[in-house]
Design a protein around this motif. Sequence first.
Motif, PDB file in Angstrom:
ATOM      1  N   PHE A  56       0.803  -1.216   0.000  1.00 56.08           N
ATOM      2  CA  PHE A  56       0.000   0.000   0.000  1.00 56.08           C
ATOM      3  C   PHE A  56       0.841   1.273   0.000  1.00 56.08           C
ATOM      4  N   LEU A  57       2.078   1.189   0.475  1.00 51.05           N
ATOM      5  CA  LEU A  57       2.924   2.369   0.597  1.00 51.05           C
ATOM      6  C   LEU A  57       3.689   2.640  -0.689  1.00 51.05           C
ATOM      7  N   PRO A  58       3.975   3.913  -0.992  1.00 47.66           N
ATOM      8  CA  PRO A  58       4.915   4.184  -2.091  1.00 47.66           C
ATOM      9  C   PRO A  58       6.300   3.741  -1.686  1.00 47.66           C
ATOM     10  N   GLY A  59       7.113   3.407  -2.679  1.00 45.89           N
ATOM     11  CA  GLY A  59       8.469   2.985  -2.388  1.00 45.89           C
ATOM     12  C   GLY A  59       8.720   1.535  -2.756  1.00 45.89           C
ATOM     13  N   PRO A  60       9.922   1.039  -2.473  1.00 51.36           N
ATOM     14  CA  PRO A  60      10.308  -0.332  -2.834  1.00 51.36           C
ATOM     15  C   PRO A  60       9.708  -1.342  -1.864  1.00 51.36           C
ATOM     16  N   ALA A  61       8.683  -2.062  -2.305  1.00 49.07           N
ATOM     17  CA  ALA A  61       7.912  -2.925  -1.403  1.00 49.07           C
ATOM     18  C   ALA A  61       8.774  -3.987  -0.735  1.00 49.07           C
ATOM     19  N   GLY A 231      11.741   8.555  -4.663  1.00 50.59           N
ATOM     20  CA  GLY A 231      11.457   7.505  -3.694  1.00 50.59           C
ATOM     21  C   GLY A 231      10.147   7.689  -2.967  1.00 50.59           C
ATOM     22  N   SER A 232       9.644   8.929  -2.941  1.00 51.42           N
ATOM     23  CA  SER A 232       8.401   9.222  -2.236  1.00 51.42           C
ATOM     24  C   SER A 232       7.161   9.001  -3.090  1.00 51.42           C
ATOM     25  N   PRO A 301      12.647   7.871   2.150  1.00 52.23           N
ATOM     26  CA  PRO A 301      11.178   7.839   2.280  1.00 52.23           C
ATOM     27  C   PRO A 301      10.648   6.469   2.690  1.00 52.23           C
ATOM     28  N   ALA A 302      11.286   5.396   2.209  1.00 55.67           N
ATOM     29  CA  ALA A 302      10.833   4.050   2.571  1.00 55.67           C
ATOM     30  C   ALA A 302      10.938   3.842   4.079  1.00 55.67           C
TER      31      ALA A 302
END
Length: 390
Positions: A56-61, A231-232, A301-302
């Motif tokens: 659900f979050l932006p970035g490298p899962a 990254g965000s 950001p992650a």
Amino acid sequence: MSLKSLIEILKVSTRLGLTSFGGPTAHLGYFHEEYILRKKWLDEKTYADLVALCQFLPGPASSQVGIGIGVMRGGILGGIISFLGFTMPSVIALIIFALLVQGLDVADAGWIHGLKIVAVAVVAHAILGMAKNLTPDLSRKALAILAIAVVLLWKTTFAQVGIILLAGVVGYFLFKQNNEEETSGLSFPITKKVGVFCITLFFGLLIVLPVLREITSSRLVAMFDSFYRAGSLVFGGGHVVLPLLEREFVTTGLISEESFLAGYGATQAVPGPMFTFAAYIGTIMDGWLGGLLATVAIFLPAFLLVFGTLPFWNALRKNGKMKGAFMGMNAAVVGILISALYDPIFTSAVVKPVDFVFAVVLFSMLAYWRVAPWIVVILGVVGGVILSLL
């Protein structure tokens, strides 16, 4: 948390960082095998919930899942160590590759052309899987098509951000997810106060960094801002960072298109997260220190998002409208990636019919014959050299 436990986290995550080829989905499989089946650090349900949060979050899962597992095992320090072990092998490899490329004339090299064709195959393969999962119905297909049109016809960074936000708003009202499955509650050694601080810092840097960039006119601040923003704003995995970075660095003339796509191709040949592509770009621009700065900026950001949302995840995942918003954003991501496949990847790599045939062969090896990505990269390099001699 004992030193022995932290060393164990570093040992296991580094082994994964050296062997985890194949992209985010494959990484999650490796994590499951190591952390759940072998080490039994988490149970199946907790792992599934953590993966759901990071999707659900932006970035490298995959990197965020690794950070989350490290946090659950060893607190915030455990999360940082888990990240370093999983990420640094590919960062070091790409920094070395960038230093080697800087001393070469890559513009007309046959092996560079081969890597560009590899990029066509890899991104097309990524789109195939993402489109199947993220745009299964007509409404989300329409959002993806809208994203393609906006990004290709309105070539600004704001176009990508704007279409993701618009798709999120549409999804919030259109894709309401009311049928909530029973899920176990997750418990993390991070307080809500720390979570609020991290979320505040995440948004604060998004606002402050562009201002500092204008005030200082510093090259390093500008680089940090560009990578932090990339990254965000990346929803949907590592491949989606390509169009954001391309518009930040290629269209502005900070790095050549040949060097950019060569690095993207090389990133397919190393294990670990796709976001380490930033280490290559940073090194091309400002040496190995630039590579490390770019790595910190794109992954920061992650960390802030994982640390900021873990304490609130149990409440967030029960909100059906928020789940709908993420569904809309993910559909837009598919469109953004398709637009990147066309320009700059396809338009710069496929200049002759034989290039297209070679791209189709490489794509088929990935999609249908299940050949490992690093093997496809090697074949692409060899094929590019052969094509240059024809």
